[in-house]
Scaffold this motif. Structure first.
Motif, PDB file in Angstrom:
ATOM      1  N   LYS A  46       0.561  -1.025  -0.076  1.00  0.00           N
ATOM      2  CA  LYS A  46       0.174  -0.097  -0.511  1.00  0.00           C
ATOM      3  C   LYS A  46       0.728   1.679  -0.312  1.00  0.00           C
ATOM      4  CE  LYS A  46      -4.386   1.956   2.003  1.00  0.00           C
ATOM      5  NZ  LYS A  46      -5.606   1.995   3.329  1.00  0.00           N
ATOM      6  N   ASP A  47       0.663   2.379  -1.259  1.00  0.00           N
ATOM      7  CA  ASP A  47       1.583   3.820  -1.098  1.00  0.00           C
ATOM      8  C   ASP A  47       3.060   3.369  -1.014  1.00  0.00           C
ATOM      9  OD1 ASP A  47       0.816   6.011  -1.250  1.00  0.00           O
ATOM     10  OD2 ASP A  47       1.017   6.743   0.854  1.00  0.00           O
ATOM     11  N   VAL A  48       3.331   2.622  -1.962  1.00  0.00           N
ATOM     12  CA  VAL A  48       4.615   2.459  -2.174  1.00  0.00           C
ATOM     13  C   VAL A  48       5.589   3.129  -3.117  1.00  0.00           C
ATOM     14  CG1 VAL A  48       6.157   1.037  -2.665  1.00  0.00           C
ATOM     15  CG2 VAL A  48       4.581   0.317  -0.593  1.00  0.00           C
ATOM     16  N   SER A  49       6.309   4.345  -2.909  1.00  0.00           N
ATOM     17  CA  SER A  49       6.953   4.275  -4.306  1.00  0.00           C
ATOM     18  C   SER A  49       8.610   4.931  -4.079  1.00  0.00           C
ATOM     19  CB  SER A  49       5.905   6.389  -3.927  1.00  0.00           C
ATOM     20  OG  SER A  49       4.689   6.503  -3.908  1.00  0.00           O
ATOM     21  N   PHE A  50       8.782   4.542  -5.138  1.00  0.00           N
ATOM     22  CA  PHE A  50      10.370   4.808  -5.125  1.00  0.00           C
ATOM     23  C   PHE A  50      10.767   5.198  -6.529  1.00  0.00           C
ATOM     24  CE2 PHE A  50       9.573   0.264  -5.289  1.00  0.00           C
ATOM     25  CZ  PHE A  50      10.256   0.209  -5.694  1.00  0.00           C
ATOM     26  N   THR A  51      12.325   5.728  -6.492  1.00  0.00           N
ATOM     27  CA  THR A  51      12.470   5.371  -8.933  1.00  0.00           C
ATOM     28  C   THR A  51      13.841   4.443  -7.851  1.00  0.00           C
ATOM     29  OG1 THR A  51      13.711   7.871  -8.312  1.00  0.00           O
ATOM     30  CG2 THR A  51      11.163   7.416  -8.691  1.00  0.00           C
ATOM     31  N   VAL A  52      14.301   3.884  -9.712  1.00  0.00           N
ATOM     32  CA  VAL A  52      15.567   3.353  -9.670  1.00  0.00           C
ATOM     33  C   VAL A  52      16.197   3.352 -10.535  1.00  0.00           C
ATOM     34  CG1 VAL A  52      16.433   0.415  -9.821  1.00  0.00           C
ATOM     35  CG2 VAL A  52      14.572   1.309  -8.519  1.00  0.00           C
ATOM     36  N   LYS A  53      17.617   4.547 -10.648  1.00  0.00           N
ATOM     37  CA  LYS A  53      18.313   4.982 -11.625  1.00  0.00           C
ATOM     38  C   LYS A  53      18.549   4.033 -12.615  1.00  0.00           C
ATOM     39  CE  LYS A  53      19.361   9.137  -9.464  1.00  0.00           C
ATOM     40  NZ  LYS A  53      20.362   9.962  -8.656  1.00  0.00           N
ATOM     41  N   PRO A  54      19.267   3.524 -13.294  1.00  0.00           N
ATOM     42  CA  PRO A  54      19.820   2.395 -14.493  1.00  0.00           C
ATOM     43  C   PRO A  54      21.117   2.245 -14.135  1.00  0.00           C
ATOM     44  CG  PRO A  54      19.040   4.540 -16.010  1.00  0.00           C
ATOM     45  CD  PRO A  54      18.558   4.685 -14.467  1.00  0.00           C
ATOM     46  N   GLY A  55      21.863   1.136 -13.780  1.00  0.00           N
ATOM     47  CA  GLY A  55      22.787   0.497 -13.684  1.00  0.00           C
ATOM     48  C   GLY A  55      22.490   0.865 -11.857  1.00  0.00           C
ATOM     49  N   GLU A  56      21.751   1.344 -11.152  1.00  0.00           N
ATOM     50  CA  GLU A  56      21.789   1.200  -9.966  1.00  0.00           C
ATOM     51  C   GLU A  56      21.433  -0.560  -8.868  1.00  0.00           C
ATOM     52  OE1 GLU A  56      20.116   3.632  -6.722  1.00  0.00           O
ATOM     53  OE2 GLU A  56      19.078   3.884  -8.288  1.00  0.00           O
ATOM     54  N   LEU A 166      20.059 -13.565 -21.281  1.00  0.00           N
ATOM     55  CA  LEU A 166      18.961 -12.648 -22.255  1.00  0.00           C
ATOM     56  C   LEU A 166      19.620 -10.793 -22.159  1.00  0.00           C
ATOM     57  CD1 LEU A 166      14.964 -12.609 -20.268  1.00  0.00           C
ATOM     58  CD2 LEU A 166      16.360 -14.070 -22.651  1.00  0.00           C
ATOM     59  N   ASP A 167      19.546  -9.996 -22.560  1.00  0.00           N
ATOM     60  CA  ASP A 167      20.307  -9.084 -22.933  1.00  0.00           C
ATOM     61  C   ASP A 167      18.943  -7.692 -22.085  1.00  0.00           C
ATOM     62  OD1 ASP A 167      22.459  -9.992 -24.848  1.00  0.00           O
ATOM     63  OD2 ASP A 167      21.063 -10.060 -26.339  1.00  0.00           O
ATOM     64  N   GLU A 168      18.199  -7.527 -21.764  1.00  0.00           N
ATOM     65  CA  GLU A 168      17.242  -7.089 -20.746  1.00  0.00           C
ATOM     66  C   GLU A 168      18.384  -6.524 -20.205  1.00  0.00           C
ATOM     67  OE1 GLU A 168      15.218  -6.742 -22.825  1.00  0.00           O
ATOM     68  OE2 GLU A 168      14.188  -7.967 -23.426  1.00  0.00           O
ATOM     69  N   PRO A 169      18.000  -4.659 -19.878  1.00  0.00           N
ATOM     70  CA  PRO A 169      18.392  -3.976 -19.245  1.00  0.00           C
ATOM     71  C   PRO A 169      18.750  -4.010 -17.583  1.00  0.00           C
ATOM     72  CG  PRO A 169      16.963  -3.026 -19.854  1.00  0.00           C
ATOM     73  CD  PRO A 169      16.643  -4.354 -20.738  1.00  0.00           C
ATOM     74  N   ILE A 170      17.750  -4.857 -16.762  1.00  0.00           N
ATOM     75  CA  ILE A 170      17.021  -4.904 -15.658  1.00  0.00           C
ATOM     76  C   ILE A 170      16.904  -6.431 -15.867  1.00  0.00           C
ATOM     77  CG2 ILE A 170      15.379  -3.873 -14.157  1.00  0.00           C
ATOM     78  CD1 ILE A 170      14.515  -2.126 -16.642  1.00  0.00           C
ATOM     79  N   LEU A 171      18.206  -6.418 -14.362  1.00  0.00           N
ATOM     80  CA  LEU A 171      17.401  -8.183 -13.612  1.00  0.00           C
ATOM     81  C   LEU A 171      16.832  -7.847 -12.648  1.00  0.00           C
ATOM     82  CD1 LEU A 171      18.972 -11.425 -13.796  1.00  0.00           C
ATOM     83  CD2 LEU A 171      20.554 -10.268 -12.361  1.00  0.00           C
ATOM     84  N   GLU A 194      29.108  -9.636 -13.910  1.00  0.00           N
ATOM     85  CA  GLU A 194      29.696  -9.442 -15.004  1.00  0.00           C
ATOM     86  C   GLU A 194      28.401  -8.310 -15.641  1.00  0.00           C
ATOM     87  OE1 GLU A 194      29.902 -12.527 -16.811  1.00  0.00           O
ATOM     88  OE2 GLU A 194      31.957 -13.565 -15.897  1.00  0.00           O
ATOM     89  N   MET A 195      26.843  -8.371 -14.895  1.00  0.00           N
ATOM     90  CA  MET A 195      25.983  -8.358 -15.324  1.00  0.00           C
ATOM     91  C   MET A 195      26.069  -7.202 -15.137  1.00  0.00           C
ATOM     92  SD  MET A 195      23.228 -10.830 -14.910  1.00  0.00           S
ATOM     93  CE  MET A 195      22.168 -10.544 -16.741  1.00  0.00           C
ATOM     94  N   GLY A 199      26.687  -2.652 -16.459  1.00  0.00           N
ATOM     95  CA  GLY A 199      25.839  -1.480 -16.447  1.00  0.00           C
ATOM     96  C   GLY A 199      24.287  -1.917 -16.170  1.00  0.00           C
ATOM     97  N   ARG A 200      24.151  -2.964 -16.306  1.00  0.00           N
ATOM     98  CA  ARG A 200      22.369  -3.518 -15.777  1.00  0.00           C
ATOM     99  C   ARG A 200      21.718  -2.970 -14.710  1.00  0.00           C
ATOM    100  NH1 ARG A 200      22.134  -8.707 -18.493  1.00  0.00           N
ATOM    101  NH2 ARG A 200      22.670  -8.510 -20.179  1.00  0.00           N
ATOM    102  N   THR A 201      20.548  -2.933 -14.097  1.00  0.00           N
ATOM    103  CA  THR A 201      20.327  -2.390 -12.809  1.00  0.00           C
ATOM    104  C   THR A 201      20.003  -3.692 -12.730  1.00  0.00           C
ATOM    105  OG1 THR A 201      19.371  -0.627 -14.026  1.00  0.00           O
ATOM    106  CG2 THR A 201      17.900  -1.363 -12.087  1.00  0.00           C
ATOM    107  N   LEU A 202      19.590  -4.197 -11.136  1.00  0.00           N
ATOM    108  CA  LEU A 202      19.608  -5.224 -10.146  1.00  0.00           C
ATOM    109  C   LEU A 202      18.472  -4.850  -8.892  1.00  0.00           C
ATOM    110  CD1 LEU A 202      20.496  -7.833  -9.498  1.00  0.00           C
ATOM    111  CD2 LEU A 202      21.760  -7.239  -7.849  1.00  0.00           C
ATOM    112  N   PHE A 203      17.737  -5.504  -8.981  1.00  0.00           N
ATOM    113  CA  PHE A 203      16.052  -5.590  -8.459  1.00  0.00           C
ATOM    114  C   PHE A 203      16.613  -6.890  -7.217  1.00  0.00           C
ATOM    115  CE2 PHE A 203      11.850  -4.340  -6.411  1.00  0.00           C
ATOM    116  CZ  PHE A 203      12.122  -3.471  -6.237  1.00  0.00           C
ATOM    117  N   PHE A 204      16.405  -6.744  -6.325  1.00  0.00           N
ATOM    118  CA  PHE A 204      16.588  -8.014  -5.317  1.00  0.00           C
ATOM    119  C   PHE A 204      16.078  -8.338  -4.243  1.00  0.00           C
ATOM    120  CE2 PHE A 204      21.058 -10.473  -4.404  1.00  0.00           C
ATOM    121  CZ  PHE A 204      19.909 -11.280  -4.395  1.00  0.00           C
ATOM    122  N   VAL A 205      15.631  -9.168  -4.646  1.00  0.00           N
ATOM    123  CA  VAL A 205      14.630  -9.886  -2.894  1.00  0.00           C
ATOM    124  C   VAL A 205      15.564 -10.527  -2.030  1.00  0.00           C
ATOM    125  CG1 VAL A 205      12.975 -10.629  -1.924  1.00  0.00           C
ATOM    126  CG2 VAL A 205      12.440  -8.830  -3.436  1.00  0.00           C
TER     127      VAL A 205
END
Length: 245
Positions: A46-56, A166-171, A194-195, A199-205
């Motif tokens: 509920k009511d979650v807000s944030f931004t992620v920059k490329p490569g973070e 995969l060549d996608e920029p976000i993992l 390596e990824m 310059g890939r972006t990682l979103f890791f739980v």
């Protein structure tokens, strides 16, 4: 021109139904207890807000059942929000559930072709990278084996091997590396390094603090289905550990 943000989340919320009215067990009948009412809705986030920059490289922490994996699935587009928005600027390579996209009765070879194709790889790309995917997953002797006969560790190896090609920029990664053995985890970690270097972006739980500290510089702390803290990973882990000590 590269977008300012790889991921933009604003006022995000999603709710689920708890299910049908619960039945009493035979033991409960004899004890005279009333059946529980499990109906109704609850907000998983509920009511979650944030931004992620490329490569973070972002690490998401929180106790079980607070909405971490749900957040990852919303970013991946597997789930649709009931409130707010999720904007992803670029394709995603999701490693969320080890069984996702794989078909039990198909062989390893057939599943690689199917899953890689569903993720957008062309036939030429699949043919070019097939041997590398199989070798990385250490499944050279199991290419004609039905997927359902693989162990969980084999399934993890196969999933990671395909997704990491995969060549996608976000993992997007959700806990699954914890299933593999140490030797294979080390291979996965090297591939993620390596990824990220590319310059890939990682979103890791993850619940593995050592993994979070290895890859991530920023953390999101989900508590009681809301974003409790967003900041440097070390500070977020300190807050999370203090709350759960």
């Amino acid at each position: 021109m590269q977008a300012d943000h790889a991921i933009e989340v604003s006022g995000l919320g999603i709710r689920f139904r708890r299910g049908r009215r619960g039945r009493r067990s035979i033991k409960a009948m004899f004890a005279g207890t009333k059946r529980r009412d499990l109906t109704g809705e609850f907000w998983a986030l509920k009511d979650v807000s944030f931004t992620v920059k490329p490569g973070e490289a972002i690490g998401v922490v929180g106790r079980n059942g607070q909405g971490k994996s749900t957040l990852l699935k919303l970013v991946a587009g597997v789930l649709m929000p009931d409130a707010g928005t999720v904007t992803v600027n670029g394709g995603v390579a999701p490693l969320i559930e080890i069984t996702g996209g794989f078909v039990g009765d198909l062989t390893v070879r057939e599943n690689v072709r199917l899953t890689a194709g569903l993720h957008g790889m062309t036939k030429a790309q699949i043919a070019e990278r097939y041997d590398e995917m199989i070798a990385f997953a250490e499944l050279e002797d199991f290419q004609e084996t039905p997927y359902r006969h693989l162990s969980n560790g084999m399934k993890v190896r196969l999933a990671f091997s395909v997704v990491s090609q995969l060549d996608e920029p976000i993992l997007l990664v959700d806990e699954v590396l914890a299933v593999g053995d140490k030797a294979f985890r080390d291979k996965c970690y090297a591939r993620i390094d390596e990824m990220l270097a590319g310059g890939r972006t990682l979103f890791f739980v993850s619940h593995r603090e050592s993994d979070l500290r290895r890859f991530c510089t920023r953390g999101l702390y989900i508590k009681e289905h809301r974003l409790e803290m967003d900041g440097p990973l070390g500070d977020v882990l300190d807050r999370y550990n203090a709350d759960n000590s």
